[in-house]
Design an enzyme around this catalytic site. Structure first.
Site, PDB file in Angstrom:
ATOM      1  N   CYS A   1       0.800  -1.243   0.000  1.00 20.93           N
ATOM      2  CA  CYS A   1       0.000   0.000   0.000  1.00 20.93           C
ATOM      3  C   CYS A   1       0.829   1.289   0.000  1.00 20.93           C
ATOM      4  O   CYS A   1       0.515   2.203  -0.760  1.00 20.93           O
ATOM      5  CB  CYS A   1      -0.979   0.022   1.155  1.00 20.93           C
ATOM      6  SG  CYS A   1      -1.261  -1.525   1.966  1.00 20.93           S
TER       7      CYS A   1
ATOM      8  N   ARG B 119       7.166 -10.783   5.845  1.00 19.20           N
ATOM      9  CA  ARG B 119       6.867 -10.550   7.259  1.00 19.20           C
ATOM     10  C   ARG B 119       7.504 -11.686   8.052  1.00 19.20           C
ATOM     11  O   ARG B 119       7.411 -12.846   7.659  1.00 19.20           O
ATOM     12  CB  ARG B 119       5.358 -10.528   7.503  1.00 19.20           C
ATOM     13  CG  ARG B 119       4.707  -9.340   6.822  1.00 19.20           C
ATOM     14  CD  ARG B 119       3.206  -9.391   6.983  1.00 19.20           C
ATOM     15  NE  ARG B 119       2.576  -8.630   5.915  1.00 19.20           N
ATOM     16  CZ  ARG B 119       1.293  -8.680   5.617  1.00 19.20           C
ATOM     17  NH1 ARG B 119       0.494  -9.457   6.322  1.00 19.20           N
ATOM     18  NH2 ARG B 119       0.814  -7.971   4.623  1.00 19.20           N
TER      19      ARG B 119
ATOM     20  N   GLN C 179       0.990 -11.052  -2.863  1.00 19.32           N
ATOM     21  CA  GLN C 179      -0.429 -10.702  -2.793  1.00 19.32           C
ATOM     22  C   GLN C 179      -0.922 -10.298  -4.178  1.00 19.32           C
ATOM     23  O   GLN C 179      -0.203  -9.643  -4.926  1.00 19.32           O
ATOM     24  CB  GLN C 179      -0.623  -9.504  -1.859  1.00 19.32           C
ATOM     25  CG  GLN C 179      -0.245  -9.785  -0.422  1.00 19.32           C
ATOM     26  CD  GLN C 179      -0.370  -8.536   0.428  1.00 19.32           C
ATOM     27  OE1 GLN C 179       0.156  -7.484   0.066  1.00 19.32           O
ATOM     28  NE2 GLN C 179      -1.052  -8.641   1.546  1.00 19.32           N
TER      29      GLN C 179
ATOM     30  N   ASP D  90      -2.581  -7.885  -5.085  1.00 19.13           N
ATOM     31  CA  ASP D  90      -2.977  -6.657  -4.419  1.00 19.13           C
ATOM     32  C   ASP D  90      -3.514  -5.618  -5.393  1.00 19.13           C
ATOM     33  O   ASP D  90      -3.102  -5.583  -6.553  1.00 19.13           O
ATOM     34  CB  ASP D  90      -1.737  -6.074  -3.719  1.00 19.13           C
ATOM     35  CG  ASP D  90      -2.086  -5.446  -2.392  1.00 19.13           C
ATOM     36  OD1 ASP D  90      -3.285  -5.348  -2.078  1.00 19.13           O
ATOM     37  OD2 ASP D  90      -1.152  -5.048  -1.666  1.00 19.13           O
TER      38      ASP D  90
ATOM     39  N   HIS E 285      -5.155  -1.311  -5.094  1.00 16.22           N
ATOM     40  CA  HIS E 285      -5.683  -0.210  -4.293  1.00 16.22           C
ATOM     41  C   HIS E 285      -6.492   0.698  -5.185  1.00 16.22           C
ATOM     42  O   HIS E 285      -6.032   1.091  -6.253  1.00 16.22           O
ATOM     43  CB  HIS E 285      -4.532   0.530  -3.613  1.00 16.22           C
ATOM     44  CG  HIS E 285      -3.815  -0.339  -2.641  1.00 16.22           C
ATOM     45  ND1 HIS E 285      -2.652  -1.002  -2.953  1.00 16.22           N
ATOM     46  CD2 HIS E 285      -4.143  -0.727  -1.382  1.00 16.22           C
ATOM     47  CE1 HIS E 285      -2.281  -1.738  -1.923  1.00 16.22           C
ATOM     48  NE2 HIS E 285      -3.165  -1.600  -0.953  1.00 16.22           N
TER      49      HIS E 285
ATOM     50  N   LYS F  88     -15.065  -3.109   6.487  1.00 13.60           N
ATOM     51  CA  LYS F  88     -14.626  -4.035   5.449  1.00 13.60           C
ATOM     52  C   LYS F  88     -15.643  -5.131   5.197  1.00 13.60           C
ATOM     53  O   LYS F  88     -16.593  -5.298   5.962  1.00 13.60           O
ATOM     54  CB  LYS F  88     -13.288  -4.667   5.829  1.00 13.60           C
ATOM     55  CG  LYS F  88     -13.371  -5.535   7.072  1.00 13.60           C
ATOM     56  CD  LYS F  88     -12.097  -6.324   7.300  1.00 13.60           C
ATOM     57  CE  LYS F  88     -12.239  -7.169   8.555  1.00 13.60           C
ATOM     58  NZ  LYS F  88     -11.295  -8.241   8.680  1.00 13.60           N
TER      59      LYS F  88
ATOM     60  N   HIS G 128      -8.512  -1.335  -0.206  1.00 14.39           N
ATOM     61  CA  HIS G 128      -7.534  -2.414  -0.395  1.00 14.39           C
ATOM     62  C   HIS G 128      -8.347  -3.646  -0.755  1.00 14.39           C
ATOM     63  O   HIS G 128      -9.368  -3.905  -0.121  1.00 14.39           O
ATOM     64  CB  HIS G 128      -6.787  -2.761   0.889  1.00 14.39           C
ATOM     65  CG  HIS G 128      -6.173  -1.624   1.613  1.00 14.39           C
ATOM     66  ND1 HIS G 128      -4.819  -1.420   1.668  1.00 14.39           N
ATOM     67  CD2 HIS G 128      -6.723  -0.640   2.354  1.00 14.39           C
ATOM     68  CE1 HIS G 128      -4.556  -0.360   2.409  1.00 14.39           C
ATOM     69  NE2 HIS G 128      -5.695   0.132   2.842  1.00 14.39           N
TER      70      HIS G 128
HETATM   71 ZN   LIG Z   1      -3.200  -2.433   0.905  1.00 18.24          ZN
END
Ligand SMILES: [Zn+2]
Ligand SMILES: [Zn+2]
Length: 646
Positions: free
Chosen positions: A337, A366, A384, A386, A388, A472, A518
């Protein structure tokens, strides 16, 4: 008289001192037979606790997770009693219910317990249960409680009691057994009809490795023997479908001690599978108006201090990377992000440019403790899917609906048809827990609920489950073994746009703050492939599976023809192999079955003469002789039936 409010809003006037079980009886005898635990004013009570004031009462049966919790915790007392009787002198510590069953942490002293002892423990515990002993709570003074356990030389319970306030300490008795306990039991032990000890493992007292090591005894229990049998079958099925086992057998991924724990290595077949998943989503995303971006695997520490991720992942995660330059520090990126926020910030936008949708298959790192690592589901580096979305609050509903469409497309194309949605909103009693304007929150929550409603999702609203920075929606997917996986979170965020000072010029010519969404329909490629493996048992949908067909020549004589068949399949874009080994067709079929290859094409004298292949499906079904063209049509028809275009 007191007033008892039931979950449906009905109010019952009962005399002071009425118990939850008596309330259940006043509703119906049938309900009373099934009630095993209760909560009064949101606190766990016994079904025999006298109610002395007005309040809200919820009654639980075995079908409620709270009911199961009481059932399993109550069983832990019975198992503890059995252990004490079988192994005199042991010291009991704690015995809570867990997601599936319960455990009891025990200092066994000079005794050792292993799998061969489980049947004896189960037998003893069931014997006790059959005695139909009531669970009875009683208050004890701190001094008496301490004395009770000092007499038994149990320093663990003494330590627990020392940390409790006098006046709040309770014991639970059943049969001849007593335990320190704050309550939450079923009415009596007779309801427990089946007990299984599942495993034993080492566990440090209070989870601290500087403390003595105890033995954790895991178990589970049921109100019917049949339910235990079903549960054990489920466990057996899960073992067979374990993605770590299948991933190895199907040559999808591996791990190397030299590379490091929790860092998956994708083998050619796994990498190709992953690539197909990525292409599948990229194609749909392109149609949905996403733009692909690429960002590096590291970023300056400051970036993550700004985003707040350093506070969340910094100290307990991978430590900063230093360069020859003093005071220069980089971090492995824990989230994509912040990078995407900076991409947004690189161009001034007006309201007419929004929404902007940036997507990236971004790899993040992580640190997870080695004990937490598990195959592909808990790793230290993962990718991910991912994206945005930066938009105005007014656009939230539309964007949310678009993301729901995309998530449903992913679930449907991959054979997940059993799922619900969970909408997580604020806890209205604790407004100080959340950042951002109340009016924005109201709009965002309404936008999500409207989107779920308009898309006809089967959804539940969970109060207080929202993150501090926004509401969410999650999909809760049930796999083939009935286990729940949280997938495809769509998260609204008011925090990062503020931290990165993201703006757009509105129609009023003023600068406004966009809101950020997200989303990641797969979650991560690693976890998703693990889920797919366990859901399908390795029998991936035809469009995704590494090898769709294998050509099996009956003998060396037919190799040339087999090559021709393979060529023709490749021209039809079918992923096929040929097994030219000097083995019997029977053996080749057995191995292709193990490899879970959907179609086996057997070619011999007859097939060569007629220009056909004999088609055998995975599992044994015989589809007869087909030309390669007819076979290719069959493959495309099956693919088109699951993989619709977005
Ligand atoms: Zn994110
Ligand atoms: Zn208890």
């Amino acid at each position: 008289m007191i007033e008892i409010t039931l979950p449906d809003g009905a109010v019952k006037k009962v005399s002071k001192g009425t118990t939850p079980m008596e309330v259940a009886k006043s509703i119906s005898e049938g309900l009373a037979r099934n009630v095993i635990s209760a909560k009064f004013n949101n606190t766990v009570v016994e079904t025999v606790t006298p109610l002395t004031k007005d309040g809200t009462l919820t009654l639980y049966t075995w079908n409620d997770s709270e009911g199961k919790k009481a059932f399993w915790h109550s069983t832990s007392h019975v198992v503890a009693q059995a252990l004490e009787e079988l192994y005199p002198g042991i010291k009991l510590t704690i015995g809570p219910a867990i997601e599936n069953g319960f455990y009891y942490d025990v200092d066994f002293g000079e005794h050792t317990v292993s799998e061969k002892d489980f049947p004896t423990i189960e037998k003893k515990a069931l014997e006790i249960a059959r005695g139909k002993h009531d669970y009875k709570m009683r208050s004890v003074s701190k001094a008496d409680a301490l004395q009770y356990y000092k007499d038994q030389d149990n320093e663990f319970k003494v330590e627990l009691i020392e940390n409790l306030e006098d006046g709040t300490i309770t014991f639970c008795d059943h049969s001849t057994f007593t335990d320190l306990c704050r309550g939450g039991h079923i009415p009596n032990t007779g309801i427990i009809k089946a007990i299984k000890i599942l495993s034993v493992a080492g566990a440090y007292w209070r989870g601290d490795e500087n403390n003595p090591q105890l033995t954790r005894v895991y178990g589970i229990s049921f109100p019917k023997q049949k339910e235990l049998t079903e549960y054990l079958e489920l466990l057996e099925g899960a073992k067979k479908r374990d993605h770590r086992k299948l991933g190895k057998e199907l040559e999808l991924f591996t791990f190397s001690k030299k590379v490091g724990q929790g860092l998956p290595l994708w083998l050619p077949k796994g990498a190709a599978l992953r690539e197909r998943l990525e292409q599948f989503l990229k194609k749909a995303q392109k149609k949905a108006g996403y733009e692909m971006v690429v960002t590096p695997h590291i970023g300056q520490k400051e970036l993550y201090v700004t985003s707040g991720h350093y506070a969340k992942y910094g100290e307990d995660s991978f430590q900063p990377i230093h360069t020859p330059k003093e005071d220069e520090e980089f971090l492995l990126k824990p989230m994509n992000c912040p990078h995407h926020c900076e991409i947004y910030n690189s161009t001034p936008f007006s309201y007419k440019d929004l929404p902007k949708r940036y997507a990236e298959f971004g790899t993040v790192y992580r640190y997870e403790q080695s004990g937490e690592l598990h195959g592909l589901t808990r790793v230290r580096g993962f990718t991910q899917d991912d994206a945005h979305i930066f938009c105005t609050t007014e656009q939230l509903n539309e964007e949310f609906k678009n993301v729901i469409d995309l998530s449903l497309y992913v679930l449907n194309s991959l054979g997940f048809d059993n799922f619900t949605a969970q909408v997580s909103v604020r806890d209205l009693d604790n407004p100080e827990k959340y950042i951002g304007d109340v009016s924005d929150w109201e709009k965002a929550e309404q936008a999500i609920i409207d989107a779920a409603e308009e898309k006809g999702l089967n959804y539940v609203i969970e109060s207080g489950e929202a993150a501090f920075y926004g509401p969410k929606l999650d999909f809760m997917v049930k796999d083939a073994l009935g286990r729940n996986w949280q997938l495809g979170t769509i998260q609204v965020d008011y925090n990062l746009p503020k931290r990165f000072d993201l703006t757009y010029k509105g129609s009023d010519n003023e600068l406004h703050r966009p809101v950020m969404i997200h989303r990641a329909p797969f979650g991560s490629m690693e976890r998703f492939v693990a889920l797919l493996l366990e859901h399908t048992g390795g029998n991936f949908p035809l469009w995704l599976i590494p090898t769709q067909a294998i050509v099996l020549p009956v003998s060396e004589k037919h190799e040339k023809y087999a090559e021709k068949v393979l060529n023709s399949l490749e021209n039809h874009e079918i992923r096929a192999l040929i097994d030219k080994r000097n083995e019997t067709v029977g053996k080749k079929i057995r191995e292709a079955e193990l490899q879970k290859i959907p179609f086996m094409l057997i070619v011999g004298e007859q097939e060569e003469a007629s220009g056909t292949v004999s088609v055998r499906k995975h599992g044994g079904e015989d589809l007869g002789s087909l030309s390669t063209d007819a076979f290719s049509d069959l493959v495309s028809t099956e693919i088109n039936s699951t993989l619709k275009s977005f």
